[in-house]
Design an enzyme around this catalytic site. Structure first.
Site, PDB file in Angstrom:
ATOM      1  CD  GLU A 173      -2.735   1.788   2.305  1.00 29.62           C
ATOM      2  OE1 GLU A 173      -2.789   0.458   3.483  1.00 29.62           O
ATOM      3  OE2 GLU A 173      -3.268   2.162   2.760  1.00 29.62           O
ATOM      4  NE  ARG A 216       4.560  -7.750  10.988  1.00 34.62           N
ATOM      5  CZ  ARG A 216       3.675  -7.033  10.457  1.00 34.62           C
ATOM      6  NH1 ARG A 216       2.553  -8.186   9.396  1.00 34.62           N
ATOM      7  NH2 ARG A 216       4.059  -6.026   9.999  1.00 34.62           N
ATOM      8  CE  LYS A 238       2.819   0.341   4.938  1.00 35.53           C
ATOM      9  NZ  LYS A 238       2.453   0.184   3.322  1.00 35.53           N
TER      10      LYS A 238
HETATM   11  P1  ATP Z   1       2.415  -2.548   7.835  1.00 35.77           P
HETATM   12  O1  ATP Z   1       1.706  -3.535   9.075  1.00 35.77           O
HETATM   13  O2  ATP Z   1       3.931  -1.982   8.325  1.00 35.77           O
HETATM   14  O3  ATP Z   1       1.427  -1.267   7.710  1.00 35.77           O
HETATM   15  P2  ATP Z   1       1.077  -4.153   5.484  1.00 35.77           P
HETATM   16  O4  ATP Z   1       1.247  -5.040   5.591  1.00 35.77           O
HETATM   17  O5  ATP Z   1       0.170  -3.131   6.105  1.00 35.77           O
HETATM   18  O6  ATP Z   1       2.983  -3.364   6.903  1.00 35.77           O
HETATM   19  P3  ATP Z   1       1.827  -3.381   2.908  1.00 35.77           P
HETATM   20  O7  ATP Z   1       1.903  -1.687   1.786  1.00 35.77           O
HETATM   21  O8  ATP Z   1       0.478  -3.825   2.916  1.00 35.77           O
HETATM   22  O9  ATP Z   1       2.068  -2.886   4.323  1.00 35.77           O
HETATM   23  O10 ATP Z   1       2.941  -4.945   2.450  1.00 35.77           O
HETATM   24  C1  ATP Z   1       2.777  -4.863   1.734  1.00 35.77           C
HETATM   25  C2  ATP Z   1       3.995  -6.181   1.838  1.00 35.77           C
HETATM   26  O11 ATP Z   1       4.249  -6.446   2.413  1.00 35.77           O
HETATM   27  C3  ATP Z   1       2.627  -7.451   2.452  1.00 35.77           C
HETATM   28  O12 ATP Z   1       2.249  -8.850   1.538  1.00 35.77           O
HETATM   29  C4  ATP Z   1       2.435  -7.828   3.283  1.00 35.77           C
HETATM   30  O13 ATP Z   1       1.839  -9.052   4.145  1.00 35.77           O
HETATM   31  C5  ATP Z   1       4.374  -7.451   3.460  1.00 35.77           C
HETATM   32  N1  ATP Z   1       4.792  -7.545   4.629  1.00 35.77           N
HETATM   33  C6  ATP Z   1       3.983  -6.443   5.599  1.00 35.77           C
HETATM   34  N2  ATP Z   1       5.027  -6.439   6.934  1.00 35.77           N
HETATM   35  C7  ATP Z   1       5.723  -7.689   6.111  1.00 35.77           C
HETATM   36  C8  ATP Z   1       6.731  -7.716   7.736  1.00 35.77           C
HETATM   37  N3  ATP Z   1       7.126  -7.745   8.470  1.00 35.77           N
HETATM   38  N4  ATP Z   1       7.368  -9.436   7.506  1.00 35.77           N
HETATM   39  C9  ATP Z   1       6.935 -10.086   6.147  1.00 35.77           C
HETATM   40  N5  ATP Z   1       6.283  -9.844   4.747  1.00 35.77           N
HETATM   41  C10 ATP Z   1       5.790  -8.330   5.406  1.00 35.77           C
HETATM   42 MG    MG Z   2      -1.036  -4.338   4.514  1.00 35.07          MG
END
Ligand code: ATP
Ligand code: MG
Length: 564
Positions: free
Chosen positions: A40, A268, A278
């Site tokens: 995102e 994760r 984020k």
């Molecule tokens: P955050 O929790 O930091 O806001 P998010 O999952 O909301 O992260 P996205 O931009 O939706 O952020 O993430 C893009 C991709 O990265 C998704 O497929 C998510 O599963 C993966 N991702 C995010 N954080 C991690 C992590 N700590 N370890 C592995 N994959 C991750």
């Molecule tokens: Mg997300």
């Protein structure tokens, strides 16, 4: 940008590689492996995202040629998203060594199609317009023990729902006054299946579709359908989305999409002494606890890049930690070790004194000795440079103790003690001089003329074991060096209510170091090992022509392991 080639097929497969191997054997997806990375664009990427990038793009590389990895921006929350984030994400992925080629997509490209699929659900009696507000809907969801309450608007006719939904799109209703919900089961074991919201009314400008839309689809509805529209075969997300798989499947099964992707969940990446949400990273930036998203203390890709972590070191780390289904916390020191081991083979060695103390060689009465010193101890291809040994030098204050422990324990300098200066001579400390505050400011030493080239001087009985670094006082260059420590003092800052209270006040120390003169030419991003002191990278923001500023990327040893 570095171009990545397929890794050699590894012996040990992670569970996702096993699933793919089986799918290939059984020809489940016609031999295709199509993955995607779906960020995102509401912030900069962090190391956790790198795990997902290395996995998804890595799977595509490893299964060529019938494979690809899409980069898809999941841009359905316009208020938090921007093109700045889109651009930073692209840059970070390329820097990590991956390429989406022509497969760049945005969920917003599918807004019209998604709208059509919502209509399809309504026509099938599988979605309805609810006039209740968000709080009421939330209060009706029930709990794990208790089923939810059905909305009084749940049994509207298909015609009425179609009419209301079209008018939602046309902008006839106020923000928040209506939503489109799936009609599934208010008693479902997975909370996300209790008539989830599919669309809401939000009059917000979108960074790509501008003001074309005043209704926006929800993540769960958008995500699976976008995967299906792109013929994704293996849709990998993190474990928190395990329950949402039921809704993912429901969406792709109930609308006329061209393919049937499958969602798989992995653990994760969590690192100790770090936050990786984020929202929290944004707070650090907005409240100016750090200089910005690319502050070298940040766990963002842009932060670690500026600090000097090489992309290959990050990929090595991801290989090492693997991909599993058990959530755990990985030690930051494992990442640092991967960075060290990468930099070990890529950096020139040089001498830099971080906390200088002057040394006068009292018996030096000859011309300066110009020494040819190799840039790398094992790799001759790095070449060499000249360093100058003369009457006045600097060594590190930490290499002298006024009252040192026994010579068996302390190999460095002290009164009457001898040490070898790297690439140079053995010196013996005869005297030390203090300033009015009692701080040692100068050492008076004699050098052993017969000790050059690693030779034990005849005048000394005991073998000289210690070798320390030094610079020539006359030509040493003063440079700003930024020493970093962990950004948080707490092992799991994200678990503390007020995570800001665990910020390490001493995470940045700015000093003036004395270094070899050739370093004046260091270009932003250039990396060196300062012997015994660590790996250093010329900062991309503060370095000027002829006046580099160095970030300490990582120390040579794990300082924390010793403390433990
Ligand atoms: P955050 O929790 O930091 O806001 P998010 O999952 O909301 O992260 P996205 O931009 O939706 O952020 O993430 C893009 C991709 O990265 C998704 O497929 C998510 O599963 C993966 N991702 C995010 N954080 C991690 C992590 N700590 N370890 C592995 N994959 C991750
Ligand atoms: Mg997300």
């Amino acid at each position: 940008m570095e171009n990545r080639t397929p890794t050699n097929k590894k012996e040990v497969r992670n569970f996702i590689e096993n699933i793919i191997a089986k799918d290939l054997d059984e020809n489940t997806h016609d031999g295709y492996v199509v993955t995607r990375f779906p960020p995102e664009p509401n912030g900069y990427l962090h190391i956790g995202h790198a795990k997902s990038i290395c996995l998804n793009f890595g799977l595509a590389l490893d299964n060529a040629p019938k494979s690809r990895c899409h980069l898809r921006f999941d841009d359905t929350n316009p208020e938090k998203e921007s093109t700045e984030y889109v651009e930073s994400i692209k840059k970070d992925i390329e820097w990590l060594g991956y390429n989406w080629e022509k497969n760049l997509f945005f969920s917003s490209d599918y807004f019209e199609k998604l709208y059509g699929f919502a209509i399809e659900l309504i026509e099938k009696g599988l979605a309805f317009v609810d006039d209740q507000d968000g709080d009421t809907i939330a209060a009706q969801r029930g709990s794990f023990e208790k089923p939810g309450i059905e909305s009084p608007f749940r049994n509207r006719s298909i015609e009425e729902n179609l009419d209301l939904f079209k008018r939602m799109r046309a902008g006839e209703f106020e923000d928040g006054s209506k939503v489109l919900r799936a009609k599934i089961d208010m008693a479902h074991g997975h909370m996300c299946m209790r008539d989830p919201v599919l669309y809401r009314i939000r009059r917000v400008h979108h960074h790509r579709t501008a003001d074309d839309w005043c209704i926006y689809p929800m993540y769960d509805f958008t995500h699976g359908i976008s995967d299906a529209l792109e013929n994704i075969t293996h849709s990998i997300c993190t474990l928190e989305f395990q329950d949402n798989r039921a809704l993912y499947d429901w969406c792709v099964e109930n609308v006329s999409v061209p393919s049937r992707p499958h969602q798989y969940e992995m653990a994760r990446l969590n690192l100790d002494y770090t936050v990786m949400s984020k929202r929290k990273l944004l707070q650090l930036v907005e409240e100016k606890h750090v200089e910005g998203w690319d502050d070298p203390r940040m766990p963002t890709i842009s932060g670690v890049r500026r600090r000097g972590y090489p992309a290959a070191g990050i990929r090595k780390f991801m290989d090492q930690i693997g991909v599993g289904k058990q959530n755990n916390v990985i030690e930051l020191s494992i990442l640092e070790e991967c960075v060290r081991s990468q930099l070990n083979s890529t950096t020139k060695r040089c001498l830099g004194v971080l906390d200088p103390i002057k040394v006068t060689i009292t018996n030096w009465d000859r011309e300066n000795h110009i020494i040819d010193a190799p840039f790398h101890p094992q790799d001759e291809s790095f070449g060499s440079r000249s360093i100058t040994f003369s009457k006045e030098l600097y060594i590190d204050a930490s290499d002298f103790l006024e009252d040192p422990p026994s010579p068996k324990k302390w190999f460095r300098l002290g009164p009457g003690r001898s040490v070898r200066l790297r690439y140079g001579y053995v010196i013996t400390c005869d005297e030390f001089v203090k300033d009015e505050n009692g701080k040692v400011i100068e050492l008076k030493c004699t050098y052993h003329e017969d000790s050059f080239g690693g030779v034990q001087p005849a005048a000394l009985e005991k073998k000289v074991k210690g070798i320390i670094h030094w610079v020539n006082a006359k030509d040493a260059l003063d440079v700003e060096v930024r020493l970093y420590d962990r950004l948080f003092t707490h092992e799991a800052p994200g678990s503390v209510d007020d995570f800001l209270s665990t910020i390490n006040k001493n995470s940045l120390k700015i000093i003036t170091a004395k270094v070899e003169p050739f370093l004046a030419k260091a270009k932003a991003g250039e990396q060196f090992q300062f012997e015994r002191m660590g790996y250093f990278t010329a900062d991309s923001k503060y370095s000027k022509d002829g006046a580099p500023v160095f970030n300490r990327t990582v120390t040579l040893r794990d300082n924390y392991a010793k403390k433990k």
